[in-house]
Each structure stands twice: as C-alpha cells, then as structure tokens.
Design a protein around this motif. Structure first.
Motif, PDB file in Angstrom:
ATOM      1  N   ALA A  55       0.697  -1.213  -0.188  1.00  0.00           N
ATOM      2  CA  ALA A  55      -0.438  -0.037   0.114  1.00  0.00           C
ATOM      3  C   ALA A  55       1.118   1.660   0.018  1.00  0.00           C
ATOM      4  O   ALA A  55       1.383   1.565   0.314  1.00  0.00           O
ATOM      5  CB  ALA A  55      -0.903  -0.192   1.219  1.00  0.00           C
ATOM      6  N   ILE A  56       0.621   2.039  -0.647  1.00  0.00           N
ATOM      7  CA  ILE A  56       0.849   3.536  -1.191  1.00  0.00           C
ATOM      8  C   ILE A  56       0.402   4.548  -0.869  1.00  0.00           C
ATOM      9  O   ILE A  56      -0.346   4.433  -2.031  1.00  0.00           O
ATOM     10  CB  ILE A  56       1.937   3.511  -2.327  1.00  0.00           C
ATOM     11  CG1 ILE A  56       3.421   2.667  -2.162  1.00  0.00           C
ATOM     12  CG2 ILE A  56       2.681   4.720  -1.877  1.00  0.00           C
ATOM     13  CD1 ILE A  56       3.700   2.521  -3.697  1.00  0.00           C
ATOM     14  N   GLU A  57       0.614   5.350   0.028  1.00  0.00           N
ATOM     15  CA  GLU A  57      -0.931   6.326   0.087  1.00  0.00           C
ATOM     16  C   GLU A  57       0.345   7.507  -0.154  1.00  0.00           C
ATOM     17  O   GLU A  57       1.614   7.754   0.491  1.00  0.00           O
ATOM     18  CB  GLU A  57      -1.340   7.030   1.625  1.00  0.00           C
ATOM     19  CG  GLU A  57      -1.876   7.665   1.709  1.00  0.00           C
ATOM     20  CD  GLU A  57      -3.218   7.962   0.884  1.00  0.00           C
ATOM     21  OE1 GLU A  57      -3.247   8.873   1.091  1.00  0.00           O
ATOM     22  OE2 GLU A  57      -3.896   6.975   0.800  1.00  0.00           O
ATOM     23  N   CYS A  58      -0.293   8.564  -1.048  1.00  0.00           N
ATOM     24  CA  CYS A  58       0.864   9.955  -1.258  1.00  0.00           C
ATOM     25  C   CYS A  58       0.426  11.332  -0.465  1.00  0.00           C
ATOM     26  O   CYS A  58      -1.018  11.478  -0.909  1.00  0.00           O
ATOM     27  CB  CYS A  58       0.170  10.002  -3.089  1.00  0.00           C
ATOM     28  SG  CYS A  58       1.192   8.552  -4.218  1.00  0.00           S
ATOM     29  N   ALA A 106       3.635  -0.969   3.803  1.00  0.00           N
ATOM     30  CA  ALA A 106       2.960  -0.251   3.933  1.00  0.00           C
ATOM     31  C   ALA A 106       3.626   1.341   3.733  1.00  0.00           C
ATOM     32  O   ALA A 106       4.504   1.300   4.801  1.00  0.00           O
ATOM     33  CB  ALA A 106       1.591  -0.093   4.651  1.00  0.00           C
ATOM     34  N   TRP A 107       3.465   2.122   2.306  1.00  0.00           N
ATOM     35  CA  TRP A 107       4.040   3.374   2.809  1.00  0.00           C
ATOM     36  C   TRP A 107       3.483   4.911   2.299  1.00  0.00           C
ATOM     37  O   TRP A 107       2.320   4.549   2.371  1.00  0.00           O
ATOM     38  CB  TRP A 107       4.841   2.644   0.716  1.00  0.00           C
ATOM     39  CG  TRP A 107       5.817   1.629   1.851  1.00  0.00           C
ATOM     40  CD1 TRP A 107       4.862   0.674   1.428  1.00  0.00           C
ATOM     41  CD2 TRP A 107       7.112   1.507   1.718  1.00  0.00           C
ATOM     42  NE1 TRP A 107       6.614  -0.125   1.600  1.00  0.00           N
ATOM     43  CE2 TRP A 107       7.377   0.271   1.926  1.00  0.00           C
ATOM     44  CE3 TRP A 107       7.873   2.245   2.442  1.00  0.00           C
ATOM     45  CZ2 TRP A 107       8.381  -0.957   2.048  1.00  0.00           C
ATOM     46  CZ3 TRP A 107       8.948   1.751   2.627  1.00  0.00           C
ATOM     47  CH2 TRP A 107       9.117   0.335   2.574  1.00  0.00           C
ATOM     48  N   ILE A 108       3.752   6.161   3.415  1.00  0.00           N
ATOM     49  CA  ILE A 108       2.994   6.699   2.357  1.00  0.00           C
ATOM     50  C   ILE A 108       4.745   7.981   1.830  1.00  0.00           C
ATOM     51  O   ILE A 108       5.155   7.992   2.320  1.00  0.00           O
ATOM     52  CB  ILE A 108       2.958   8.092   3.923  1.00  0.00           C
ATOM     53  CG1 ILE A 108       2.011   7.468   4.315  1.00  0.00           C
ATOM     54  CG2 ILE A 108       2.567   8.986   3.078  1.00  0.00           C
ATOM     55  CD1 ILE A 108       1.464   8.154   5.918  1.00  0.00           C
ATOM     56  N   ALA A 109       4.691   8.293   0.700  1.00  0.00           N
ATOM     57  CA  ALA A 109       5.335   8.781  -0.222  1.00  0.00           C
ATOM     58  C   ALA A 109       5.161  10.685  -0.130  1.00  0.00           C
ATOM     59  O   ALA A 109       4.297  10.350  -0.248  1.00  0.00           O
ATOM     60  CB  ALA A 109       4.677   8.583  -2.011  1.00  0.00           C
ATOM     61  N   ALA A 151       3.522   5.359  11.389  1.00  0.00           N
ATOM     62  CA  ALA A 151       2.178   4.847  12.580  1.00  0.00           C
ATOM     63  C   ALA A 151       2.607   2.903  12.294  1.00  0.00           C
ATOM     64  O   ALA A 151       3.612   3.164  11.508  1.00  0.00           O
ATOM     65  CB  ALA A 151       0.917   4.787  11.557  1.00  0.00           C
ATOM     66  N   PRO A 152       2.300   2.629  13.358  1.00  0.00           N
ATOM     67  CA  PRO A 152       3.393   0.858  13.150  1.00  0.00           C
ATOM     68  C   PRO A 152       3.010   0.224  11.913  1.00  0.00           C
ATOM     69  O   PRO A 152       1.756   0.436  11.758  1.00  0.00           O
ATOM     70  CB  PRO A 152       2.196   0.951  14.308  1.00  0.00           C
ATOM     71  CG  PRO A 152       2.035   1.263  15.390  1.00  0.00           C
ATOM     72  CD  PRO A 152       1.648   2.148  14.291  1.00  0.00           C
ATOM     73  N   GLY A 153       4.324   0.378  11.031  1.00  0.00           N
ATOM     74  CA  GLY A 153       4.146  -0.732  10.114  1.00  0.00           C
ATOM     75  C   GLY A 153       4.089  -0.141   9.033  1.00  0.00           C
ATOM     76  O   GLY A 153       3.682  -0.056   8.138  1.00  0.00           O
ATOM     77  N   GLY A 197       9.259   9.928  -2.046  1.00  0.00           N
ATOM     78  CA  GLY A 197       8.407  10.019  -3.056  1.00  0.00           C
ATOM     79  C   GLY A 197       8.944  10.179  -3.806  1.00  0.00           C
ATOM     80  O   GLY A 197       8.444   9.901  -5.668  1.00  0.00           O
ATOM     81  N   TRP A 198       9.892  10.847  -4.605  1.00  0.00           N
ATOM     82  CA  TRP A 198      10.446  11.402  -5.587  1.00  0.00           C
ATOM     83  C   TRP A 198      11.188  10.238  -6.657  1.00  0.00           C
ATOM     84  O   TRP A 198      10.847  10.404  -7.618  1.00  0.00           O
ATOM     85  CB  TRP A 198      11.406  12.309  -5.163  1.00  0.00           C
ATOM     86  CG  TRP A 198      11.477  13.658  -4.891  1.00  0.00           C
ATOM     87  CD1 TRP A 198      11.793  13.695  -3.880  1.00  0.00           C
ATOM     88  CD2 TRP A 198      10.968  14.696  -5.092  1.00  0.00           C
ATOM     89  NE1 TRP A 198      10.903  15.277  -3.467  1.00  0.00           N
ATOM     90  CE2 TRP A 198      10.247  15.859  -4.432  1.00  0.00           C
ATOM     91  CE3 TRP A 198       9.818  14.881  -6.758  1.00  0.00           C
ATOM     92  CZ2 TRP A 198       9.681  16.919  -5.070  1.00  0.00           C
ATOM     93  CZ3 TRP A 198       9.032  15.629  -7.015  1.00  0.00           C
ATOM     94  CH2 TRP A 198       8.984  17.158  -6.350  1.00  0.00           C
ATOM     95  N   THR A 199      11.407   8.568  -5.781  1.00  0.00           N
ATOM     96  CA  THR A 199      11.895   7.537  -6.578  1.00  0.00           C
ATOM     97  C   THR A 199      11.404   6.887  -6.192  1.00  0.00           C
ATOM     98  O   THR A 199      10.380   6.234  -4.909  1.00  0.00           O
ATOM     99  CB  THR A 199      13.228   7.495  -6.209  1.00  0.00           C
ATOM    100  OG1 THR A 199      13.520   7.412  -5.319  1.00  0.00           O
ATOM    101  CG2 THR A 199      14.143   9.017  -6.650  1.00  0.00           C
TER     102      THR A 199
END
Length: 105
Positions: A45-48, A77-80, A90-92, A98-100
């Motif tokens: 999962a990637i949130e921007c 799980a990532w936030i770009a 947050a946990p996990g 997000g530039w690359t």
C-alpha cells in the motif's frame, strides 16, 4: 499533481521490473489508498502526501485496507512524501521520499 507523479514513477517501475504486478487504487465508503501494488497474493500500500511530516492520521486508508484484506495480505505500507529521510509514521507504516521508487520488501 503529487499523486500523479508518484503513480507514474511506479508505473515506470512496473514496466521495467515487475510487468506481472498490478497497480490499482482502493477505496471503501470512507477511506482510500492512492496506490496498491499487487504481486501474487500480496499487496503493498502506498499513500501519497505532499507534507514532509505525514501523521498517523494520514495512514487511516492503509489501516482500512489492512482491515479489509487482512494483515497477512498487506505486505508493506508506505506514505510517499517529499521527506528527506525515512521515518515511521504509524506501526508498520513508513514515510519515504516519493521522488523515486524504493524496495517494497
């Protein structure tokens, strides 16, 4: 525009490195995740977020995705964001530049 930029980077990554991966957007009635990378039976999962300091509240969509598909299915799980260094939001859930693209494992 930030979401479009990040998604385009991942489309290019997929075309070069993982052509069998599926990239999609996920939404339920009140939450969304900007980009979900599906490889086999696992999801990333990637949130921007344009903020350099995203908060745990920015991970609500990711938590809803985990609740829907299960912790074992959502591999990472990532936030770009434009943050210069990786940090846990947050946990996990890790905020990354997000530039690359980055290693999803």
């Amino acid at each position: 525009l930030w979401e479009t930029y990040v998604v385009c980077q991942w489309l290019r990554w997929r075309d070069w490195h993982a052509p069998s991966a599926s990239l999609w957007y996920w939404r339920d009635r009140s939450h969304e995740v900007d980009l979900v990378v599906a490889r086999g039976q696992q999801l990333d999962a990637i949130e921007c977020k344009l903020s350099e300091r995203p908060t745990a509240g920015d991970a609500r969509g990711i938590e809803a995705l985990r609740g829907f598909y299960g912790e074992d299915t959502v591999r990472s799980a990532w936030i770009a964001c434009p943050a210069p260094v990786h940090h846990e939001v947050a946990p996990g859930v890790t905020a990354v530049s997000g530039w690359t693209t980055w290693d999803l494992s």
